[in-house]
Design a protein around this motif. Structure first.
Motif, mmCIF file in Angstrom:
data_model
loop_
_atom_site.group_PDB
_atom_site.id
_atom_site.type_symbol
_atom_site.label_atom_id
_atom_site.label_comp_id
_atom_site.label_asym_id
_atom_site.label_seq_id
_atom_site.Cartn_x
_atom_site.Cartn_y
_atom_site.Cartn_z
ATOM 1 N N THR B 143 55.883 40.730 41.958
ATOM 2 C CA THR B 143 55.451 41.206 40.614
ATOM 3 C C THR B 143 54.077 41.486 39.803
ATOM 4 O O THR B 143 53.374 41.802 41.242
ATOM 5 C CB THR B 143 55.249 39.378 40.519
ATOM 6 O OG1 THR B 143 54.723 39.247 39.136
ATOM 7 C CG2 THR B 143 54.077 38.567 41.518
ATOM 8 N N PRO B 144 53.871 42.345 38.903
ATOM 9 C CA PRO B 144 53.241 42.963 39.148
ATOM 10 C C PRO B 144 51.859 42.453 38.577
ATOM 11 O O PRO B 144 51.087 42.739 38.388
ATOM 12 C CB PRO B 144 53.363 43.702 37.500
ATOM 13 C CG PRO B 144 54.533 42.931 37.123
ATOM 14 C CD PRO B 144 54.826 42.393 38.066
ATOM 15 N N HIS B 145 52.517 40.931 39.049
ATOM 16 C CA HIS B 145 50.337 40.057 38.235
ATOM 17 C C HIS B 145 50.137 39.379 39.911
ATOM 18 O O HIS B 145 49.525 39.153 39.436
ATOM 19 C CB HIS B 145 51.312 38.877 37.566
ATOM 20 C CG HIS B 145 51.653 39.097 35.925
ATOM 21 N ND1 HIS B 145 50.646 39.404 34.949
ATOM 22 C CD2 HIS B 145 52.449 39.184 34.646
ATOM 23 C CE1 HIS B 145 51.067 39.526 34.190
ATOM 24 N NE2 HIS B 145 52.336 39.874 34.401
ATOM 25 N N ASN B 146 50.659 40.076 40.960
ATOM 26 C CA ASN B 146 50.065 39.850 41.901
ATOM 27 C C ASN B 146 48.795 39.703 42.030
ATOM 28 O O ASN B 146 48.381 38.552 42.458
ATOM 29 C CB ASN B 146 51.222 41.142 43.149
ATOM 30 C CG ASN B 146 50.354 42.230 42.597
ATOM 31 O OD1 ASN B 146 49.944 42.258 41.799
ATOM 32 N ND2 ASN B 146 51.553 43.149 43.007
ATOM 33 N N ILE B 147 47.936 40.911 41.794
ATOM 34 C CA ILE B 147 46.408 40.538 41.610
ATOM 35 C C ILE B 147 46.281 39.374 41.028
ATOM 36 O O ILE B 147 45.114 38.506 41.308
ATOM 37 C CB ILE B 147 46.168 41.716 41.154
ATOM 38 C CG1 ILE B 147 45.352 42.001 41.628
ATOM 39 C CG2 ILE B 147 45.933 41.975 39.690
ATOM 40 C CD1 ILE B 147 44.869 42.512 43.409
ATOM 41 N N VAL B 148 47.000 38.965 39.924
ATOM 42 C CA VAL B 148 46.180 38.002 39.670
ATOM 43 C C VAL B 148 45.672 36.453 39.855
ATOM 44 O O VAL B 148 44.973 36.149 40.384
ATOM 45 C CB VAL B 148 47.120 37.117 37.692
ATOM 46 C CG1 VAL B 148 46.056 36.362 37.467
ATOM 47 C CG2 VAL B 148 47.020 38.626 36.863
ATOM 48 N N ILE B 149 47.091 35.973 40.634
ATOM 49 C CA ILE B 149 47.107 34.859 41.736
ATOM 50 C C ILE B 149 46.819 35.016 42.951
ATOM 51 O O ILE B 149 45.828 34.373 43.517
ATOM 52 C CB ILE B 149 48.343 34.382 41.565
ATOM 53 C CG1 ILE B 149 49.055 33.828 40.240
ATOM 54 C CG2 ILE B 149 48.895 33.050 42.410
ATOM 55 C CD1 ILE B 149 50.931 34.539 39.824
#
Lengths: 67, 310
Positions: B143-149
């Motif tokens: 997921t491109p939200h990898n950095i968020v979580i």
């Protein structure tokens, strides 16, 4: 004839072996220092003195003794 | 004999190569935030116990770094930035990194449990699991939200430091966690905008490439704004105070203004001045985190003299 045969791997791994020695010594020092600190933090030695398979009248709580 | 082996002797990994597996630069940030979490806690800790606590947190973070390098060796080999890491460059075997990562994980968690308490050890174990499994193995490539979580893994250290001292989790430690958690995305995406990355070649979805750079700019401002209540809110807890609140208000104004500037422009404008604004905001973000935790430390240091805190 030399009794001690020096393999080239001893020389090659010298730095690594000394590194591991240093880490092991540091670990021993760490556990020792931690033990000293933990025991001193207990304060009164009686708190952790207990029966060791033998009845110890000296540490049986007396009547009225809250400890 | 030496003549025969000189050519085919494999490279012997040095201690330095093994140390590089632990990601020392990430470790320094972990040490700083964990130390602040420990020192601002209302319960005094014996200095040596505190030292062992921070050491365990640092080693645990290093262990998760080694596990990450073991799992991501294929990606690291493709990308320029990471191609020189110990595994892709052939200095350390993947199995060695896995062994070191697992051994140091066990060592740090068990020692932390024995030296301090089970909650701190449990949180450290969860942090390692989160970074190595949830982030590295699962989210990073999906997921491109990898950095968020994934940022949560970097946010745990002050919470673990607080747990070392108090044996509990509280609103203060939760907000310190939330501060790093919310700060990571705008910090990282500001960097992603100006660094020519080759994540695409490695098959890692990054927001700049999956959703475009304009979307990334919108995300930077959104997270920078969401970060404000968290940072200011921490100032009203027992570990905050006038110094922290003043520093926090100024830093948040500075950071949100920077994020706004990033949002207002497009890549054409950024190309024209060689991404000056994005680079500037990235620098601000470093000051932002360092000074917030520094201010918490200042409050704690001044408290015995009647100055820090409310």
């Amino acid at each position: 004839m030399a009794i001690h045969v020096e393999h080239e791997i001893h020389e090659r791994r010298k730095g690594r072996n000394f590194g591991v020695l240093g880490l092991l010594l540091a670990f021993v020092g760490l556990v020792f220092a931690l033990t000293v600190v933990k025991v001193l933090e207990l304060g009164e030695a009686k708190k952790f003195e207990t029966f060791d398979h033998v009845a110890r009248p000296a540490i049986i709580p007396e009547e009225g003794d809250t400890q | 004999m030496t003549d025969m082996t000189a050519h085919d002797t494999p490279y012997e990994a040095s201690m330095g190569d093994y140390f590089a597996l632990l990601k020392p630069r990430v470790m320094s940030l972990v040490i700083f935030t964990a130390l602040v979490g420990l020192l601002v806690a209302p319960v005094p800790v014996h200095p040596f116990i505190g030292f062992v606590g921070v050491l365990c947190i640092a080693v645990g973070a290093g262990a998760s770094g080694a596990l990450n390098m073991w799992w991501d060796a294929d990606i690291d080999a493709v990308m320029k930035r990471t191609a020189k890491r110990p595994i892709p460059s052939g200095r350390v075997q993947p199995g060695e990194a896995l062994g070191i990562g697992m051994a140091l994980s066990g060592f740090s968690v068990v020692l932390l449990a024995l030296a301090t308490n089970m909650l701190a050890a449990g949180l450290l174990a969860f942090t390692i699991f989160f970074y190595a499994v949830v982030y590295s193995m699962w989210l990073k490539r999906s997921t491109p939200h990898n950095i968020v979580i994934g940022g949560a893994a970097g946010a745990f250290p002050p919470m673990v430091g607080w747990a070392v001292a108090t044996g509990s989790v509280s609103i203060e430690s939760f907000l310190m966690f939330a501060l790093i958690f919310m700060w990571t995305p705008p910090h990282f995406w500001a960097l992603a905008l100006f660094v020519k990355s080759d994540y695409g070649d490695a098959g890692v979805p990054m927001l700049t490439e999956t959703h475009g750079r304009d979307t990334t700019r919108r995300h930077v401002i959104a997270y920078a704004v969401l970060l404000v209540p968290v940072a200011i809110g921490l100032g009203f807890t027992s570990i905050g105070g006038p110094i922290y609140l003043t520093v926090s208000v100024l830093l948040n104004l500075w950071f949100v203004k920077g994020a706004y500037d990033i949002w207002r422009r497009d890549d054409a404008a950024a190309d024209a001045d060689n991404y000056a604004v994005e680079k500037h905001v990235f620098k601000i973000s470093l000051f932002y985190l360092f000074l917030h935790f520094g201010a918490l430390l200042a409050e704690a240091a001044l408290r015995p003299y009647g100055y820090g805190g409310w």
